[in-house]
Enzyme design. Structure first.
Site, PDB file in Angstrom:
ATOM      1  N   GLU A 168       1.588  -0.641  -5.133  1.00 34.54           N
ATOM      2  CA  GLU A 168       0.468   0.253  -5.422  1.00 34.54           C
ATOM      3  C   GLU A 168       1.021   1.667  -5.464  1.00 34.54           C
ATOM      4  OE1 GLU A 168      -1.597   2.070  -2.540  1.00 34.54           O
ATOM      5  OE2 GLU A 168      -3.507   2.268  -3.584  1.00 34.54           O
ATOM      6  N   ASP A 205       0.838  -1.192   0.000  1.00 30.46           N
ATOM      7  CA  ASP A 205       0.000   0.000   0.000  1.00 30.46           C
ATOM      8  C   ASP A 205       0.880   1.252   0.000  1.00 30.46           C
ATOM      9  OD1 ASP A 205      -2.859   0.941   0.360  1.00 30.46           O
ATOM     10  OD2 ASP A 205      -1.886   1.965   2.047  1.00 30.46           O
TER      11      ASP A 205
END
Lengths: 664, 664
Positions: free
Chosen positions: A423, A394
């Protein structure tokens, strides 16, 4: 001129100088700073410019050492005369870091032989040349051990020095292949030059390049509607996803969700008592990154869940989100790992003027960073210990680059087959840099590329540009954060278009659950956030609701498994379509069974029927200009007879959004 | 997990890790292995990708040190947000090696100010932020010396910490430009990151990029026909060459010519008593590479000759040919510097089956190589001592690359303005590599590029490809070794075409004497050697013979001196000509006087009149599509009125082979 004498080159200097130029070794990324990526089983083609002054003949080889090799081995290189380009290849048969470099030297014996031949052909007297050959063979003999080899070589030396015989006759002895073999083994390599760098290629397992991902919130997968599911309830969900043909199931954070400043439904600042909160607000009294949200069950439930998935051929991917809710144990145990305000309180996340009161960022450069970095590594090692071999990371672009290079390196040193998906929808150079630093896969801008030219340009950049060496794009058709306007407005056909594009343009693609049901309501017009976003509430779904895409998904996933052409990255080429609303591309591969060519045509317009003349690359497909040929659509089984390059295609998106054509 | 703890990153490790990514610094050649080339006075544009994780604002500068600088200085960089590309430039105002690198750091104060502004605009309470600002200013104060600066900074600290005032009001204090200036000077740079390499740019004098060369055999320049001239006789020759507008006079070797195995006229194996022999067979009883052929006069004559040339604005270039005739003193003094055959005799040069009995190659890797290399360096230093600052190097591709890198470096360390021209018509990669190693200029394949596509492709490669950074092509229209078939068969117009092309396609060009008289007889058909080659005999010439090109040469050379556009390398662009036999190109420059644009059209067919519609790049020239404009031909003074992009050109090679058009 005495003053100048001072700078006479020292013997050490001239000794160390290279005799041979070795340049532009490939594959090489940023002068060896980073490692190009390959997949186990790939053939690694190594090439280099290698040349020297004068007319001597050269020899060269690749020195290579795989992760499983106990020592270096060599692969001889061959060359193209005009370009001075040398090449060799080897198969990377193990996952991990492969190191290699290039060495070249002067092939004295071959040089001598070729000059001798020319002189003999020119009718010259070659007694002196023959003696030079004897000298070379003698050098080899002196290098060889006492015994048969040395005796054999010495015999040749004597023969070549036998002045009673005609030089040309003696010369012929030197062309004996048996002699050549011994010379290659024993004659010391003159002018031996090694390339300036030892290079590395990172070799990953097949799943790193080819996989269909499915993202789901486990808490929504309950059997009893509306209730927070536990890992013990997820059997049916796993079977359904396996049935759709996916390979990887990616779960947003499964850790205890913070309560302080918990966000309510639709990102409300205050949560209702029963709101589950955002799983990205990690940490509560129940624990932090190595704990499981109590409402999801126990670690044992999770272990069984992972095992269950494995039995269904599914791999579980966890979210690696390095941030803490206000209730994370680290805030009490390690306040020094966070940013502190002048009044001594700990800082929550901000991107002014935006505030994220439910999330506290870590200070990766704090004084106690060594312990912090180690703790972050330990989180990964903990879950690897529980059977998780893939991590979706993330917001990596908000943590130091140096941390990622370190932590991925540390993990791969222990478990070389771990996959990291970055990401990072930040600016392109950061996205690319994270891939260079070691991320196995990267999210891409695919979601925002919807027109012909956008798709052509972007895919060409990814599959033909420098990034092809190190960046593997994972094409998500949607995510909990991104519901593109194309899907909001295009209806069911739009979902089918994007599914077909993602699954056939890239060997790596994924969807976030709800996509198969065509969920398309935004938080508000102009927003890419979902209405009733699953990030903040539990969603109930009827997976068999009318209009679902289950059949489409199962079909494309089966197609992907059956066709090698859909499992590779750089085997894509676009071909002319006279109507720009229709995209035409070819995916080609060679297998043991022969060629695997898929010609794909997609109508990018979800609202209207489009037709076009598409131009088939006959030469590439080995088709003759005028002969008719049959094409079969893998999506419908329909067959058409085509002829020549220009052929007519018509697609009504309400019925069919594209063709995946096999040429018979 | 104790076992894993073992690998906790050491404080040293995390300390040394870079915080900021600095990539793709330009100009950079082969990861800094070699130095790109520039000319004194050039503006050097430095750029780099610079970025970091998160949202902090960065700052960066170029650290640069010129050859005359006693220390490093810095040039601030500015950036383009979307591309993360940073840039700065400086003027290279001295000849020699310029070193530079890039440094970047986090601009804490700017980051703080921009976030503070956003929060104030959003109406937030900012007392905590103001205290953070006070802390930053306090850091700067502690870094500054005791005295007024520290007092001033401390005053700001106090002001920002004054809780009796409204935070927003205190915040405004922080935007005082006076404070900003002090902060930039005294606040320590956080996250300071330096690019991995210190790079070098090699800066040469103007003559390295822009010069017209004239090659002549001094022995043929006598005033009394057929007699071997001495340097004392060369006044008239120098005045003639200066009158033609040349800058550099290049002389084949002027050293004593060997007698043993001397070659006769037309390369005959045996020489007649009065044959002068090839000047490339260097060395006799009279001496070697630091001596002068007695028939050419004395060293004093040579010194006067060099002085005379200088007074005429001419620079003398000598041939640096590292090989020896059988009579060279080195064969007696240093037999160990040569290749020895098994029978102990020294080896003459060969390229089997070819033999060169009049030339002995040096063994650059012999045991006594240090002394040999030093002796080769001393030759250059000797002639530099006699006013020779340019050397044309004979067959550099048959001597070690390492030697060239060393000897050119040694010379430039003492005399940074020396120019080396590499004669290497060997395979392209060797030719390019020699340029990278340090040769200032390179012979090219221009002589063998005669059609439109050949010229377009080759010039585009030289001026737009990677080589533009390090390879400066010197376009010789002919040499004593190369009389191209185009000249053999094309008559006088062919010579005028090649002159015009060489002089206007490249700022560096040259001719070998005889060219101005259209000498075109080959040794035999199919050969590129001259009949009665001056390499083996003395040539008599009537420089004013009918049909001479003196006027053409004087004109193009004057044009080159008057037009900046003809003095640069990378300012060339080709434009469409509807008839492929006519080549159309533009040379553009900007000067203090304004733009200098020359549109050049050449009829490549020396035998027939050709006409064509050429396409003028109106936008580039700032011309409006339909308005008429006047063009003037610098070759004839003729004026034409043109309109729009397509314009008609007709050239009869017997009258005129090209136009050099100025747009009025």
């Amino acid at each position: 001129m005495p003053p100048q004498r001072r700078s006479a080159p020292s013997r050490q200097l001239t000794r160390s100088l290279p005799h041979i130029a070795i340049e532009y070794v490939r594959p090489e990324l940023d002068a060896g700073r980073f490692a190009p990526k390959r997949i186990v089983g790939d053939r690694i083609d190594v090439s280099a410019d290698i040349f020297k002054d004068g007319h001597d003949l050269l020899a060269a080889h690749v020195r290579v050492r795989g992760p499983a090799d106990s020592d270096w081995r060599t692969v001889p290189m061959t060359y193209d005369f005009d370009s001075d380009r040398w090449s060799a290849d080897f198969v990377a048969d193990a996952v991990g870091a492969w190191r290699f470099t290039v060495e070249a030297w002067t092939d004295r014996f071959a040089t001598w032989r070729s000059e001798l031949e020319k002189k003999i052909d020119a009718g010259y007297e070659v007694s002196s040349e023959v003696l030079e050959g004897a000298h070379l063979i003698d050098r080899a003999a002196r290098k060889s051990r006492f015994g048969p080899v040395r005796t054999t070589l010495k015999r040749w030396v004597t023969a070549l020095r036998d002045s009673s015989r005609h030089p040309t006759e003696r010369a012929r002895e030197a062309f004996d292949p048996a002699l050549l073999a011994l010379i290659e083994e024993y004659l010391p390599a003159d002018d031996l030059t090694t390339y300036a760098r030892v290079l590395t290629v990172r070799v990953d397992r097949e799943r790193a390049r080819f996989a269909a991902w499915y993202e789901m919130f486990p808490r929504s997968q309950g059997t009893s509607p509306g209730e927070h599911a536990t890992f013990a309830d997820l059997g049916p969900a796993l079977r359904r996803i396996a049935g759709l043909g996916f390979d990887v199931v990616y779960l947003p954070p499964i850790h205890p969700v913070g309560e302080t400043s918990r966000k309510g439904r639709n990102n409300a600042l205050t949560a209702a008592p029963d709101d589950p909160g955002s799983p990205w607000a990690i940490g509560s009294q129940a624990g932090g990154h190595t704990a499981i949200e109590p409402r999801l069950g126990t670690l044992e439930d999770f272990d069984r869940f992972v095992q269950q998935a494995r039995e269904l051929g599914l791999e579980i991917a966890l979210d690696y989100a390095l941030q803490c809710s206000p209730d994370h144990p680290w805030l009490r145990e390690h306040p020094e790992w966070f940013f502190v305000r002048p009044d001594g309180t700990i800082k929550y996340a901000e991107n002014p003027p935006k505030k994220y009161q439910d999330i506290y960022p870590l200070n990766f450069w704090c004084e106690d960073r060594d312990a912090l970095w180690q703790a972050c590594l330990d989180i990964l090692l903990f879950w690897i210990g529980h059977g998780v071999y893939t991590f979706r990371v993330d917001n990596p672009h908000t943590k130091p680059f140096a941390f990622w290079e370190w932590v991925i390196g540390e993990v791969h040193a222990r478990h070389s087959d771990i996959i990291f998906l970055a990401e990072a929808f930040t600016r392109p150079k950061r996205l690319e840099y994270l891939a260079k630093l070691g991320f196995t896969q990267s999210y891409t801008y695919f979601t925002w590329r919807n027109t012909s030219s956008e798709l052509r340009d972007y895919l060409t950049e990814l599959t033909q540009g420098p990034a092809r060496e190190y960046l593997r794009g994972n094409f998500f058709a949607n995510t909990p954060d991104i519901l593109h306007e194309y899907l909001q407005l295009g209806g069911r056909p739009a979902f089918r278009v994007r599914l077909l594009l993602a699954a056939t343009l890239s060997p790596l693609y994924g969807i976030y659950s709800g996509f198969e049901l065509g969920e398309h309501e935004p938080l508000h017009s102009g927003s890419e956030e979902y209405l009733h976003s699953e990030k903040y509430e539990i969603r109930e779904r009827d997976w068999d609701a009318p209009g679902n895409l289950n059949a489409d998904i199962a079909l494309v996933n089966r197609m992907r498994r059956e066709h090698r052409a859909l499992q590779l990255t750089t085997n894509l080429s676009f071909h002319h379509s006279e109507n720009d609303r229709m995209l035409c591309y070819l995916r080609s591969a060679t297998t043991d069974a022969g060629r695997d060519d898929l010609l794909i045509v997609v109508n990018l317009d979800p609202l209207h029927t489009q037709d076009s003349m598409v131009h088939v690359p006959l030469d590439r497909l080995g088709l003759t200009p005028d002969a008719p040929y049959a094409v079969e659509d893998l999506l419908t089984g329909a067959r058409y007879v085509w002829r020549g390059s220009r052929n007519y295609v018509r697609l009504d998106p309400r019925e069919q959004v594209g063709h995946v054509l096999v040429i018979r």
